[in-house]
Scaffold this active site. Structure first.
Site, short mmCIF file in Angstrom:
data_model
loop_
_atom_site.label_atom_id
_atom_site.label_comp_id
_atom_site.label_asym_id
_atom_site.label_seq_id
_atom_site.Cartn_x
_atom_site.Cartn_y
_atom_site.Cartn_z
N HIS A 153 22.64 27.14 -20.25
CA HIS A 153 21.41 26.66 -19.63
C HIS A 153 21.33 25.15 -19.44
CE1 HIS A 153 17.47 27.05 -18.09
NE2 HIS A 153 17.10 28.10 -18.79
N TYR A 165 3.93 30.65 -21.16
CA TYR A 165 4.83 29.76 -20.43
C TYR A 165 5.31 30.50 -19.17
CZ TYR A 165 8.93 26.62 -19.82
OH TYR A 165 9.86 25.72 -19.36
#
Length: 774
Positions: free
Chosen positions: A473, A589
């Site tokens: 990531h 989120y």
């Protein structure tokens, strides 16, 4: 196993008459072709650099201007420099050697070049000013104002022709720093539904104190950084959120992407690998040549392409305090793992990229290899799955010299990593739940030692021909890998295809050197570290509760008929499902991108709003009427859209607070407000996987070629991670993760709540009744 071909350019024997020297012409030929390939790449990079550097101007435009000026100078006897160059030339030593006509021509060339540079500079800066306006995003959904239409025409006018991948980079605006006052106000608004009156009053006091005292001081430093750097967030985000994390990146950071859901183009593992690896290498070639079209919103507004730069030839190198991203400009091989053994496979031969059938041939050789793993080799990749500090120390101690360093370099400097998995995974219509859950867990963590989690991405090909990706990531966000994966999936069965017997099209190469088995010398002390990392990783993997389900009751087609945004609709369903699941609201989120700005990455949309909570309470209240619920739904959906727009246009909450917090730490200042805000857990973390190249998939003619999207691990120990992809008009795929160790969560239970919430919200619109009325 066919070992690597040892080509020796010079062979010699010692005889009584001296040294008899022979040349291996094949080896010299390969050296020549390799050098030719290298110089071609250098030339392409240079050319692309020039093309990008002068955009929206172009060398052809310069040529037209120069030809026009030289022609005017020569035939019309006009000095375009208005005599300036002639006056200057009298002071130059070359003036005596150049005729008056020559001086006029040179003057025309210089003036023409100057005009071209000026026009290019003006166009670029006008485009940058135009792209700094984001009012278009706040237009009503499905309609554009006259002002926005005029603005879009101007953007197209100043955007130039045939842009390359990085053409717009210098024209993109910088990410703005929002005012502290606005960020604090938006934070308090987002926190209100999650706190009781006493908690909120306390937080409001902390926030107002920060806004008045410490905030302006921190903001000054942040603004200074925003003027000095391309993006005031991205470098700190990469370093502190990703590279400084000392826990395992497997499950906690890495994510996955799935294959087609309903079909497998071939059940031959080597063939599927052959086409997929070739498609990946072709994408890399396009990337090197900047031939990939930059993503454009409304086919007009460019998004930042900087994250593509480290897609290939990249590995995350562990460090004791922080990791480092290691990227090499060129890599001619891939690293392959099969049954505990590592291989280096060259992707070029005869000065060209291997064809799919030739790659399949190499994979077949690996699959047929009967040799055993060397001591410590089988579980070696577990080092990349466990904690970072033991891996960093082991790397320095055991992999910094000799054959271990050479083999590790072969893995870390490979274009990408390939795992030939010996298990079988796929969607089974007779056992949909268990088959998809197993498939997702395998892509997310596998056996914890059969993926190299540090590589930018791993291609995983299963025994039955199913495949997927595991992505690291730190170097980029999921939509970038998603763009690559869409290219691979669209290329595999359609453009490349397979023969009737399931093999790649074409023929094997009769003289192709085989893969090279990597050699390791792993001492027992290092094997102990490997075992320790494996235990940590296995405990983490076993705790993952994964649930993937295709939702095909309806899709964005019906949602659009409700005149609401599909993403807003799903986010409201997730809030309703979560309240049913836990009986309370939580900090939520939702990932949004900020790639409308240079080097932009992500921002957070805090989806749990006051308006959302009002809607959910109404849905749980048996006395509320349908009209009341519908009104609250529309208000909540509009609020969500406004927050999403604010996040995309650089006016989000969380990245600004994150950077303010870092500045406070650099200054040695303590802020109770910032400390508390950044310690709040995200118990519901959500993300939509966008389908970015819909034109590559003809879902009307081939609905079976639908991808499954991808997912990620849970963010909080007692929370859920939810990823979803909206496909076509009638299909949405959900990926849910949580932890078995939490008594509060159950991914399958939450999945059922999501299905129920989706259907209940749709029922509010009574579309069936409206259809009957018509």
């Amino acid at each position: 196993m066919a070992e690597a071909h040892q080509a020796v350019a010079f062979q010699f024997t010692v005889t009584p008459d001296g040294i008899d020297l022979h040349l291996c012409h094949e080896a010299l030929r390969q050296v020549y072709l390799s050098g030719l390939h290298s110089w071609k790449k250098r030339f392409i990079r240079f050319k692309n650099g020039v093309m990008t550097g002068v955009y929206p101007g172009s060398p052809s435009g310069l040529l037209v201007v120069l030809v026009g000026y030289v022609s005017t100078t020569k035939y019309a006897k006009i000095d375009p420099s208005l005599g300036i160059f002639t006056k200057l030339s009298t002071h130059l030593p070359i003036s005596k050697y150049v005729t008056e006509e020559g001086q006029r021509i040179v003057g025309g060339v210089l003036v023409g070049t100057g005009l071209w540079i000026t026009v290019t500079f003006v166009m670029r800066n006008i485009l940058k000013c135009l792209l700094s306006w984001h009012g278009w995003m706040f237009s009503r959904h499905g309609s554009l104002s006259l002002k926005t239409k005029i603005w879009l025409v101007l953007v197209k006018l100043f955007s130039g022709q045939k842009p390359m991948l990085y053409s717009f980079q210098s024209s993109l605006p910088r990410l703005p720093v929002p005012p502290v006052k606005d960020t604090v106000r938006r934070y308090l608004e987002s926190a209100r539904p999650l706190m009781d009156d006493e908690q909120y009053k306390r937080m409001e006091g902390l926030a107002k104190d920060f806004e008045k005292n410490l905030g302006p001081k921190l903001q000054w430093y942040l603004k200074l950084k925003s003027w000095w750097t391309s993006n005031y967030v991205s470098d700190w985000w990469e370093e502190y959120i990703y590279l400084r994390g000392r826990g395992p990146i497997m499950v906690n950071s890495n994510y996955y992407a799935m294959d087609f859901l309903f079909v497998i183009p071939t059940s031959i593992q080597a063939a599927r690998a052959g086409n997929s690896i070739h498609a990946l290498m072709m994408y890399r070639r396009k990337l090197d040549r900047a031939q990939i079209k930059p993503l454009m919103v409304l086919n007009t507004i460019p998004m930042c392409s900087s994250q593509y730069e480290r897609m290939f030839n990249t590995s995350r190198t562990p460090g004791v305090e922080a990791d480092v991203l290691q990227h090499v400009n060129e890599s001619k091989h891939i690293a392959v793992f099969h049954k505990g053994r590592f291989y280096k496979v060259w992707m070029f031969y005869d000065g060209r990229l291997l064809l799919p059938r030739e790659i399949e041939q190499q994979i077949e050789r690996i699959l047929m290899d009967k040799s055993e793993p060397q001591p410590g080799e089988e579980m070696l990749a577990a080092l990349t799955a466990g904690d970072r500090v033991p891996w960093a120390k082991a790397r320095t101690q055991f992999f910094s010299r000799g054959k271990n360093k050479q083999s590790l370099d072969a893995v870390e400097k490979a274009a990408f990593f390939v795992t030939l998995d010996d298990s079988e995974q796929r969607f089974d219509p007779d056992n949909p739940v268990q088959s998809l859950d197993s498939y997702g867990k395998s892509l997310l963590h596998g056996k914890c030692y059969d993926r190299w989690f540090d590589k930018s991405f791993n291609l995983i090909v299963f025994k039955n021909g199913t495949m997927g990706l595991n992505g690291e990531h730190s170097w980029a966000d999921a939509p970038v890998i998603g763009h690559l994966w869409e290219h691979v999936l669209s290329s595999d069965p359609v453009r490349l295809g397979y023969s009737e017997d399931g093999h790649c099209k074409g023929n094997p190469h009769p003289n192709l050197p085989g893969p090279q088995r990597l050699q390791w010398d792993i001492p027992e002390e290092c094997q102990t570290v490997i075992d320790s990392s494996l235990k940590v990783a296995q405990a983490l993997a076993d705790d993952v509760d994964m649930h993937i389900f295709p939702f095909n009751d309806f899709g964005k087609g019906l949602i659009k008929k409700c005149k609401t945004s599909p993403d807003g609709f799903i986010q409201l369903a997730l809030q309703l499902a979560h309240f049913r699941d836990k009986g309370k609201f939580c900090l939520t989120y939702e990932a949004s991108m900020t790639r409308l700005f240079r080097e932009g990455r992500t921002e957070t949309v805090r989806s749990c709003t006051i308006q959302t909570c009002d809607f959910v309470r109404a849905m749980m209240n048996g006395k509320a009427t349908r009209e009341e619920k519908l009104k609250l739904l529309r208000t909540a959906a509009e609020k969500h859209q406004d927050m999403y727009r604010l996040a995309m246009t650089g006016n989000g909450i969380d990245r600004h607070l994150f950077c303010l917090y870092l500045v406070s730490k650099y200054l040695g200042e303590d802020s109770a407000f910032l400390k508390e805000v950044l310690s709040e857990p995200w118990r519901l973390s959500t993300s939509q996987t966008p389908l970015q190249q819909a034109e590559l998939f003809d879902l009307k003619r081939h609905p079976e070629y639908v991808t499954s999207g991808g997912g990620f691990g849970p963010v909080a120990d007692d929370g859920y991670g939810v990823s979803y992809i909206i496909l076509g008009e009638d299909f949405i795929n959900f990926h849910i993760s949580s932890k078995h160790s939490s008594p509060e969560t159950d991914s399958h239970r939450f999945g059922n709540h999501i299905k129920q919430a989706m259907l209940e919200i749709l029922e509010l619109f009574q579309l069936d009744n409206k259809a009957k009325d018509k």
